[in-house]
Motif scaffolding. Structure first.
Motif, PDB file in Angstrom:
ATOM      1  N   ASP A  41      -6.850  -7.392 -11.569  1.00 31.37           N
ATOM      2  CA  ASP A  41      -6.077  -6.251 -11.252  1.00 31.37           C
ATOM      3  C   ASP A  41      -5.696  -5.166 -12.621  1.00 31.37           C
ATOM      4  N   ALA A  42      -6.536  -5.271 -13.659  1.00 36.67           N
ATOM      5  CA  ALA A  42      -6.491  -4.619 -14.917  1.00 36.67           C
ATOM      6  C   ALA A  42      -6.323  -3.390 -14.829  1.00 36.67           C
ATOM      7  N   GLU A  86     -10.175   1.199  -5.677  1.00 34.22           N
ATOM      8  CA  GLU A  86      -9.246   2.131  -5.423  1.00 34.22           C
ATOM      9  C   GLU A  86      -8.720   1.988  -4.184  1.00 34.22           C
ATOM     10  N   GLN A  87      -9.254   0.993  -3.373  1.00 34.21           N
ATOM     11  CA  GLN A  87      -8.798   1.126  -2.213  1.00 34.21           C
ATOM     12  C   GLN A  87      -7.740  -0.314  -2.044  1.00 34.21           C
ATOM     13  N   SER A  88      -7.571  -0.941  -3.160  1.00 31.68           N
ATOM     14  CA  SER A  88      -6.740  -1.956  -2.947  1.00 31.68           C
ATOM     15  C   SER A  88      -5.315  -1.578  -2.806  1.00 31.68           C
ATOM     16  N   ASP A  89      -4.375  -2.364  -2.232  1.00 27.20           N
ATOM     17  CA  ASP A  89      -2.805  -1.734  -2.073  1.00 27.20           C
ATOM     18  C   ASP A  89      -2.356  -1.715  -3.306  1.00 27.20           C
ATOM     19  N   SER A  90      -2.597  -2.756  -4.254  1.00 33.51           N
ATOM     20  CA  SER A  90      -1.865  -2.340  -5.349  1.00 33.51           C
ATOM     21  C   SER A  90      -2.139  -1.545  -6.135  1.00 33.51           C
ATOM     22  N   ALA A  94       0.079   1.970  -7.218  1.00 31.67           N
ATOM     23  CA  ALA A  94       0.142   2.402  -8.491  1.00 31.67           C
ATOM     24  C   ALA A  94      -0.201   3.799  -8.719  1.00 31.67           C
ATOM     25  N   VAL A  95      -1.147   4.229  -7.706  1.00 32.07           N
ATOM     26  CA  VAL A  95      -1.542   5.926  -7.809  1.00 32.07           C
ATOM     27  C   VAL A  95      -0.469   6.728  -7.223  1.00 32.07           C
ATOM     28  N   LEU A 123       3.500  10.018  -0.785  1.00 36.71           N
ATOM     29  CA  LEU A 123       4.030   9.449   0.416  1.00 36.71           C
ATOM     30  C   LEU A 123       3.053   9.124   1.540  1.00 36.71           C
ATOM     31  N   ASP A 124       2.109   9.616   1.522  1.00 35.68           N
ATOM     32  CA  ASP A 124       0.972   9.393   2.474  1.00 35.68           C
ATOM     33  C   ASP A 124       0.269   7.817   2.044  1.00 35.68           C
ATOM     34  N   LEU A 125       0.113   7.807   0.531  1.00 36.24           N
ATOM     35  CA  LEU A 125      -0.275   6.509   0.220  1.00 36.24           C
ATOM     36  C   LEU A 125       0.624   5.387   0.534  1.00 36.24           C
ATOM     37  N   ARG A 126       2.133   5.707   0.413  1.00 42.89           N
ATOM     38  CA  ARG A 126       2.978   4.618   0.647  1.00 42.89           C
ATOM     39  C   ARG A 126       2.952   4.325   2.007  1.00 42.89           C
ATOM     40  N   ARG A 127       2.991   5.227   2.730  1.00 43.81           N
ATOM     41  CA  ARG A 127       2.961   4.922   4.167  1.00 43.81           C
ATOM     42  C   ARG A 127       1.660   4.040   4.630  1.00 43.81           C
ATOM     43  N   GLN A 128       0.716   4.414   4.303  1.00 47.34           N
ATOM     44  CA  GLN A 128      -0.526   3.495   4.337  1.00 47.34           C
ATOM     45  C   GLN A 128      -0.359   2.108   4.185  1.00 47.34           C
ATOM     46  N   VAL A 129       0.098   1.789   3.028  1.00 43.49           N
ATOM     47  CA  VAL A 129       0.344   0.586   2.402  1.00 43.49           C
ATOM     48  C   VAL A 129       1.616  -0.167   2.917  1.00 43.49           C
TER      49      VAL A 129
END
Length: 195
Positions: A41-42, A86-90, A94-95, A123-129
């Motif tokens: 996860d570098a 880029e699709q990993s939750d972590s 971070a994005v 917000l969209d990224l947070r809701r997805q994850v």
């Protein structure tokens, strides 16, 4: 690097900016070296360190440095796409943090439309994850409500701040600082709207 990053965040939160800067600089030196290629996860860790360093520079009103650091985050996002991570939750979280940092910088510069766009993306990224009912989602609703308030869009601000407050009340005890923050923003809204 993870431990140094956490220490840098702590020093920044405590207003010990010189210590924080030293730790962020050491983290970035490692992340930009060959040694970092072996980290799991570098790219996520690199993004988190850059965002913290950008926020430190924003705290110090070193806006030229903020711009340079945030430009580096865009390079990390491109590298993540090339590597297919880029699709990993972590990484997506971070994005989201990166977009929030960029939005805070834009709010400070008075560019509310672009700040709102970046907050919406975060917000969209947070809701997805994280799902729809998470304290971080409530924070981003609050950020969007604040930007709407700054744009004098009082109806939208009220809707977003109310949604954030309701979510925070369902998650936290009544004495939690997040609820106090929501009350503060709602008070600012009422004052600005003349109510």
């Amino acid at each position: 690097v993870s431990t140094r990053h956490l220490l840098a965040e702590w020093h920044r939160a405590m207003g010990q900016y010189k210590h924080a800067e030293s730790l962020y600089t050491k983290c970035l030196a490692v992340m930009q070296s060959q040694e970092a290629e072996g980290f799991s996860d570098a790219l996520t860790l690199h993004m988190q360190v850059l965002v913290g360093f950008a926020d430190l520079n924003r705290n110090l009103c070193q806006y030229t440095e903020v711009t340079k650091v945030l430009e580096q985050t865009d390079q990390i996002i491109l590298a993540a796409k090339e590597k297919g991570v880029e699709q990993s939750d972590s990484f997506r979280l971070a994005v989201a943090e990166c977009r929030t940092s960029q939005a805070a910088f834009l709010v400070a510069k008075g560019d509310y439309d672009e700040a709102e766009r970046l907050h919406r993306g975060a917000l969209d990224l947070r809701r997805q994850v994280l799902g729809l009912d998470h304290f971080k989602v409530a924070s981003w609703l609050s950020h969007l409500g604040h930007v709407a308030l700054l744009k004098s869009d009082f109806k939208r601000s009220e809707r977003l701040l109310t949604e954030s407050m309701e979510m925070r009340i369902s998650i936290f005890p009544n004495i939690h600082p997040a609820i106090a923050a929501s009350l503060y923003l709602q008070g600012r809204l009422l004052h600005a709207a003349g109510r």
